[in-house]
Enzyme design. Structure first.
Site, PDB file in Angstrom:
ATOM      1  N   TYR A 146       5.387 -10.848  -0.977  1.00  0.00           N
ATOM      2  CA  TYR A 146       6.238  -9.664  -0.834  1.00  0.00           C
ATOM      3  C   TYR A 146       6.166  -9.117   0.594  1.00  0.00           C
ATOM      4  CZ  TYR A 146       8.234  -5.045  -1.849  1.00  0.00           C
ATOM      5  OH  TYR A 146       9.010  -3.900  -1.862  1.00  0.00           O
ATOM      6  N   VAL A 189       2.600   5.652 -10.699  1.00  0.00           N
ATOM      7  CA  VAL A 189       3.160   6.852 -11.328  1.00  0.00           C
ATOM      8  C   VAL A 189       3.645   6.539 -12.740  1.00  0.00           C
ATOM      9  CG1 VAL A 189       4.974   8.598 -11.249  1.00  0.00           C
ATOM     10  CG2 VAL A 189       3.773   7.963  -9.146  1.00  0.00           C
ATOM     11  N   PHE A 192       0.663   5.740 -15.135  1.00  0.00           N
ATOM     12  CA  PHE A 192      -0.083   6.908 -15.607  1.00  0.00           C
ATOM     13  C   PHE A 192       0.713   7.697 -16.656  1.00  0.00           C
ATOM     14  CE2 PHE A 192      -2.986   7.603 -11.633  1.00  0.00           C
ATOM     15  CZ  PHE A 192      -3.733   6.493 -12.004  1.00  0.00           C
ATOM     16  N   LYS A 209     -10.215   6.981  -4.775  1.00  0.00           N
ATOM     17  CA  LYS A 209     -10.141   7.799  -3.566  1.00  0.00           C
ATOM     18  C   LYS A 209      -9.106   7.276  -2.574  1.00  0.00           C
ATOM     19  CE  LYS A 209     -14.894   9.437  -3.925  1.00  0.00           C
ATOM     20  NZ  LYS A 209     -16.255   9.408  -3.316  1.00  0.00           N
TER      21      LYS A 209
END
Length: 331
Positions: A146, A189, A192, A209
């Site tokens: 990619y 996103v 989740f 983190k």
């Protein structure tokens, strides 16, 4: 009324872009092979006389007899699970695809906006990332099909811009989310939100983190339209005068607000209070970037564009989309 070709039009960005283009009274030709694009996304347009769908793989030459004014090239698997499923196909889509797009643009004298990606910066050693940064990319790793495919596509855009004077603009898109994302897309996103709605553990890779910047789709579409609208000479002269940029136009588009993955996970759980999900940690995938945030100074100066939708507002809209999708499908 313009006639606009959108490749990869049944995908997430393509669907949102086409919706806006039709609202703005354009004629739209959508090309997609439905490898990752979802036909159900574009069903809403099929009765519109200004919309036409062509099932086609852009690695093969494209023949369009009708005159085309603009081309948005969005065709390529874009999430790691999708582009790693068939790496050679991903490479071919970026490389042979852009050749076919540029040849078509040359034939029709059409303006081209090519969707590149923040992945061209790899695991960046510069933070935030400016368009002048050349990147830190592993050419023989699991993400290379990619990352390097997109980098080569940018090179083709540069050579056609330089050699034939084509009106080409490159947009490097940072993490974007919103309605019409494939539920199985595999990006953070949508992962989740779906996990939280299904009461499944939210999967965080590494220690959580690592940082990302999250751009809502409406902001990206607005930026792409502004980018396409500006006159070629004005665009190139502005870039040269303000930024000493004397090559093919390239602009970052993303949200410069930076969040850790753990912050995102807690925010999603906060916005879905009924969820019984917890958070689980898994090993960080190879070559996964540690920090990612765009410098959007050029887009702000040249287009007067910057994102307006805050993360919480965008997440609420995306959560609502997935709630309705699950209700329709009986999930």
């Amino acid at each position: 009324m313009k006639t606009i070709l959108v490749t990869g039009g049944a995908g997430f960005i393509g669907t949102n872009l086409i919706k806006r283009l039709l609202e703005d009274n354009n004629k739209v030709i959508c090309i997609d092979n439905n490898y990752t694009g979802r036909f159900e996304n574009i069903k809403q347009f099929l009765n519109n006389p200004n919309f036409k769908f062509i099932k086609h793989d852009i690695t093969k030459p494209i023949k369009i007899e009708k005159e085309i004014d603009e081309i948005y090239n969005l065709a390529c698997p874009a999430s790691p699970p999708h582009y790693q499923k068939s790496p050679i196909f991903t490479l071919n889509t970026s490389i042979f695809g852009i050749i076919n797009i540029l040849e078509l643009a040359k034939k029709h004298n059409a303006k081209v906006l090519h969707a590149s990606t923040s992945e061209v910066y790899g695991n960046p050693l510069e933070h935030p990332q400016k368009e002048s940064y050349w990147g830190n990319v592993n050419p023989i790793g699991p993400r290379a099909c990619y990352d390097e495919g997109k980098r080569v596509a940018e090179t083709y855009c540069y050579e056609y811009w330089k050699s034939f004077g084509l009106d080409i603009r490159i947009v490097r898109i940072f993490n974007t989310y919103g309605p019409y994302v494939d539920p199985n897309d595999g990006r953070v996103v949508s992962n989740f939100i779906i996990q939280a709605l299904k009461n499944e553990p939210l999967t965080v890779y590494g220690d959580g983190k690592q940082t990302r910047s999250f751009q809502y789709i409406d902001d990206l579409v607005e930026g792409m339209l502004k980018y396409m609208e500006v006159d070629k000479n004005k665009l190139e002269n502005k870039l040269k005068d303000k930024f000493n940029w004397d090559t093919v136009p390239v602009l970052n588009m993303g949200n410069p607000e930076e969040f850790t993955i753990l912050e995102l996970a807690y925010k999603v759980l906060e916005l879905i209070p009924e969820s019984e999900s917890d958070i689980v940690f898994k090993p960080l995938p190879k070559d996964d970037p540690v920090r990612r945030r765009p410098d959007i100074t050029m887009a702000k100066e040249v287009l007067g564009w910057e994102p307006k939708v805050k993360l919480e507002e965008g997440l609420k809209k995306t959560i609502e989309y997935f709630r309705e999708l699950f209700i329709r499908k009986g999930v």
